[in-house]
Design a protein around this motif. Structure first.
Motif, mmCIF file in Angstrom:
data_model
loop_
_atom_site.group_PDB
_atom_site.id
_atom_site.type_symbol
_atom_site.label_atom_id
_atom_site.label_comp_id
_atom_site.label_asym_id
_atom_site.label_seq_id
_atom_site.Cartn_x
_atom_site.Cartn_y
_atom_site.Cartn_z
ATOM 1 N N ASP A 15 -5.108 49.754 30.214
ATOM 2 C CA ASP A 15 -3.554 49.682 30.541
ATOM 3 C C ASP A 15 -2.936 48.196 29.931
ATOM 4 O OD1 ASP A 15 -3.627 52.384 31.004
ATOM 5 O OD2 ASP A 15 -3.895 52.079 33.123
ATOM 6 N N GLY A 16 -3.968 47.153 30.010
ATOM 7 C CA GLY A 16 -3.283 45.812 29.798
ATOM 8 C C GLY A 16 -3.109 45.496 28.356
ATOM 9 N N LEU A 17 -3.257 46.264 27.469
ATOM 10 C CA LEU A 17 -3.323 45.793 26.135
ATOM 11 C C LEU A 17 -1.791 45.234 25.747
ATOM 12 C CD1 LEU A 17 -4.576 45.424 23.170
ATOM 13 C CD2 LEU A 17 -3.870 47.742 22.651
ATOM 14 N N GLY A 18 -1.575 44.016 25.103
ATOM 15 C CA GLY A 18 -0.299 43.495 24.836
ATOM 16 C C GLY A 18 0.317 42.950 26.038
ATOM 17 N N THR A 19 -0.278 42.542 27.180
ATOM 18 C CA THR A 19 0.407 41.958 28.211
ATOM 19 C C THR A 19 0.676 40.358 27.764
ATOM 20 O OG1 THR A 19 -0.874 43.124 29.848
ATOM 21 C CG2 THR A 19 0.148 41.269 30.494
ATOM 22 N N PHE A 20 -0.220 39.829 26.892
ATOM 23 C CA PHE A 20 -0.115 38.532 26.426
ATOM 24 C C PHE A 20 0.064 38.588 24.890
ATOM 25 C CE2 PHE A 20 -2.200 38.544 30.594
ATOM 26 C CZ PHE A 20 -1.554 37.442 31.327
ATOM 27 N N VAL A 21 0.620 37.565 24.284
ATOM 28 C CA VAL A 21 0.839 37.224 22.926
ATOM 29 C C VAL A 21 0.246 35.869 22.666
ATOM 30 C CG1 VAL A 21 3.048 36.524 22.904
ATOM 31 C CG2 VAL A 21 2.556 37.629 21.066
ATOM 32 N N CYS A 22 -0.295 35.799 21.424
ATOM 33 C CA CYS A 22 -0.835 34.658 20.876
ATOM 34 C C CYS A 22 -0.408 34.047 19.645
ATOM 35 C CB CYS A 22 -2.558 34.952 20.764
ATOM 36 S SG CYS A 22 -3.405 33.232 20.172
ATOM 37 N N GLU A 23 -0.133 32.841 19.648
ATOM 38 C CA GLU A 23 0.628 32.219 18.403
ATOM 39 C C GLU A 23 -0.662 31.184 17.623
ATOM 40 O OE1 GLU A 23 3.100 32.682 16.859
ATOM 41 O OE2 GLU A 23 3.796 34.405 18.206
ATOM 42 N N GLN A 24 -0.811 31.208 16.299
ATOM 43 C CA GLN A 24 -1.314 30.151 15.863
ATOM 44 C C GLN A 24 -0.666 28.851 15.831
ATOM 45 O OE1 GLN A 24 -3.285 31.465 12.220
ATOM 46 N NE2 GLN A 24 -4.359 29.404 11.844
ATOM 47 N N THR A 25 -1.325 27.667 16.314
ATOM 48 C CA THR A 25 -0.135 26.588 15.939
ATOM 49 C C THR A 25 -0.849 25.604 14.970
ATOM 50 O OG1 THR A 25 -1.569 25.614 18.020
ATOM 51 C CG2 THR A 25 0.817 26.628 18.455
ATOM 52 N N LYS A 26 -2.220 25.679 14.726
ATOM 53 C CA LYS A 26 -2.888 25.060 13.740
ATOM 54 C C LYS A 26 -3.777 25.917 12.941
ATOM 55 C CE LYS A 26 -3.143 20.669 16.385
ATOM 56 N NZ LYS A 26 -2.113 19.656 15.567
ATOM 57 N N GLY A 27 -3.700 25.421 11.611
ATOM 58 C CA GLY A 27 -4.852 26.180 10.693
ATOM 59 C C GLY A 27 -5.578 25.367 9.800
ATOM 60 N N ILE A 28 -6.801 25.373 9.612
ATOM 61 C CA ILE A 28 -7.474 24.788 8.697
ATOM 62 C C ILE A 28 -7.110 25.312 7.475
ATOM 63 C CG2 ILE A 28 -10.205 24.386 7.625
ATOM 64 C CD1 ILE A 28 -11.128 24.933 10.470
ATOM 65 N N GLU A 29 -6.839 26.477 6.944
ATOM 66 C CA GLU A 29 -6.346 27.228 6.008
ATOM 67 C C GLU A 29 -4.828 26.386 5.227
ATOM 68 O OE1 GLU A 29 -6.395 28.521 8.735
ATOM 69 O OE2 GLU A 29 -4.850 29.925 8.987
ATOM 70 N N VAL A 30 -4.122 25.754 6.346
ATOM 71 C CA VAL A 30 -3.078 24.892 5.948
ATOM 72 C C VAL A 30 -3.187 23.351 5.874
ATOM 73 C CG1 VAL A 30 -1.463 27.067 6.216
ATOM 74 C CG2 VAL A 30 -1.970 25.378 8.256
ATOM 75 N N GLY A 31 -4.553 22.935 6.248
ATOM 76 C CA GLY A 31 -4.644 21.514 5.947
ATOM 77 C C GLY A 31 -5.048 20.881 7.476
ATOM 78 N N ASP A 32 -4.960 21.472 8.648
ATOM 79 C CA ASP A 32 -5.253 21.062 9.708
ATOM 80 C C ASP A 32 -6.669 20.893 10.022
ATOM 81 O OD1 ASP A 32 -2.576 20.936 10.489
ATOM 82 O OD2 ASP A 32 -2.566 22.948 11.103
ATOM 83 N N GLU A 33 -7.200 20.023 10.826
ATOM 84 C CA GLU A 33 -8.499 19.510 11.187
ATOM 85 C C GLU A 33 -9.378 20.524 11.591
ATOM 86 O OE1 GLU A 33 -11.006 16.074 13.278
ATOM 87 O OE2 GLU A 33 -8.787 15.911 12.896
#
Lengths: 171, 194
Positions: free
Chosen positions: B167-185
């Motif tokens: 019953d807990g699916l979707g209680t939290f959400v995640c955001e990607q703040t950095k990505g190697i695919e966009v040039g971050d380390e």
């Protein structure tokens, strides 16, 4: 007897490789939802994108495997492709065919059985991944370029039939 | 003692990955497949590139949902598996935090990402960093593409601090703040309450 299958683990990147191809484990929830996403976006070609993505990825794997294991005959390549399908956890096939196409019986299926486990029986064909797989397998076996075979389902485990059936036809 | 990722990865990566006599791989309470990463990447990339501007968010949400449910159900299977109980649980001394660290070690062993937890605040926030993840290979969309790491991170936090499974699916959400695919380390993923 099944085919040899060696997975190499890269201790630097922690990726898995088979004959130089990067591989990953996923589950039937992911496959079923990916299939459903493709179906729901059929107006922008979602199913075609899924099939062609499968065809291109599997072609790369089969070509690498055939080269590494020196497998050159068409019959042996078809048989290896059939065995590879089972090794990858995708199910069990019986394959009959030549360079003009063929007929494939789907005896067990990760895609179909996973779909039924997640959503229940389907009202339409859902095994787009295997259609792409078989397009790659026939093209790789007979040395043809991508998109050389049209592949479509005529019977489906996901729809409740005792075995699936997929037709492969050369363009 | 806390969970040591490298030790867990080395123990679990030796498990046999191969279909059974039916060509299926039942395990961790799910059916497992073992496919080229290029299939998943190509599908995500072509779907986003094919989507008209007004459908791109629908595709992004769909890709997130696929991985979120995968992570939630498979994550549950992982932490209740014999392998997890025998390899990870002996190292667990900090309750849910260590279980999460162990789950991310399994995540790494499966080839999803070389990743680890860098910050946890119970029931509130978690930060994950990944030094390598297969979705970093997607370049043509010119946007962060770590849907798998992102959604699974959120799902694992759901398992640790959300309502009891399922019953807990979707209680939290995640955001990607950095990505190697966009040039971050490295890739960075921040989980917060929805």
């Amino acid at each position: 007897m099944s085919i040899p299958f060696e997975i190499k683990f890269d201790e630097n990147t922690y990726r898995h490789h088979v004959e130089g191809v990067t591989m990953v484990m996923h589950c039937h929830h992911y496959m079923s939802l990916t299939t459903k996403l493709a179906d729901s976006l059929e107006d922008m070609g979602g199913v075609k994108i899924l099939r062609e993505s499968a065809e291109d990825a599997i072609r790369e794997l089969l070509d690498a495997y055939f080269k590494a294991h020196n497998i050159s005959g068409s019959g042996e390549r078809l048989n290896t492709g059939r065995e590879m399908y089972s090794v990858l956890g995708l199910g069990k096939l019986e394959v009959f065919g030549n360079d003009g196409g063929g007929e494939v019986k789907v005896l067990r299926s990760h895609v179909d059985e996973g779909w039924v486990q997640k959503f229940g029986k389907s009202s339409k064909f859902v095994n787009h991944f295997t259609c792409g797989y078989l397009a790659a397998m026939f093209a790789a076996a007979f040395g043809r370029p991508a998109r050389s075979f049209n592949v479509y389902e005529t019977a489906s485990l996901a729809m409740g039939e005792p075995e699936g059936k997929i037709i492969v036809k050369a363009n | 003692m806390t969970v040591m990722r490298d030790k867990v990865v080395k123990a679990l990566v030796e498990l046999e990955v191969r279909g059974d006599e039916n060509g299926l791989m039942p395990g961790y309470n799910v059916l497992v497949n073992f496919l080229p990463t290029s299939f998943w990447n190509t599908f995500a990339e072509r779907m986003l590139n094919a989507a008209p501007a007004d459908k791109k968010d629908q595709v992004r949400a769909g890709l997130y949902q696929c991985a979120q449910e995968c992570g939630y159900h498979t994550g549950w299977g992982i932490i209740n598996s014999d392998e997890f109980q025998s390899v990870v649980m002996p190292m667990v001394t900090e309750g849910a935090k260590d279980v999460l660290r162990g789950a991310f070690a399994v995540f790494t062993a499966w080839g999803w990402a070389k990743s680890g937890v860098v910050q946890i605040k119970d029931s509130e926030r978690m930060v994950i960093r990944a030094q390598d993840y297969y979705e970093q290979d997607i370049k043509s969309t010119n946007e962060k593409m770590g849907f798998m790491v992102k959604a699974v991170s959120g799902a694992f936090f759901d398992l640790a601090f959300g309502a009891k499974y399922p019953d807990g699916l979707g209680t939290f959400v995640c955001e990607q703040t950095k990505g190697i695919e966009v040039g971050d380390e490295f890739g960075e993923f921040v989980v917060t309450k929805k």
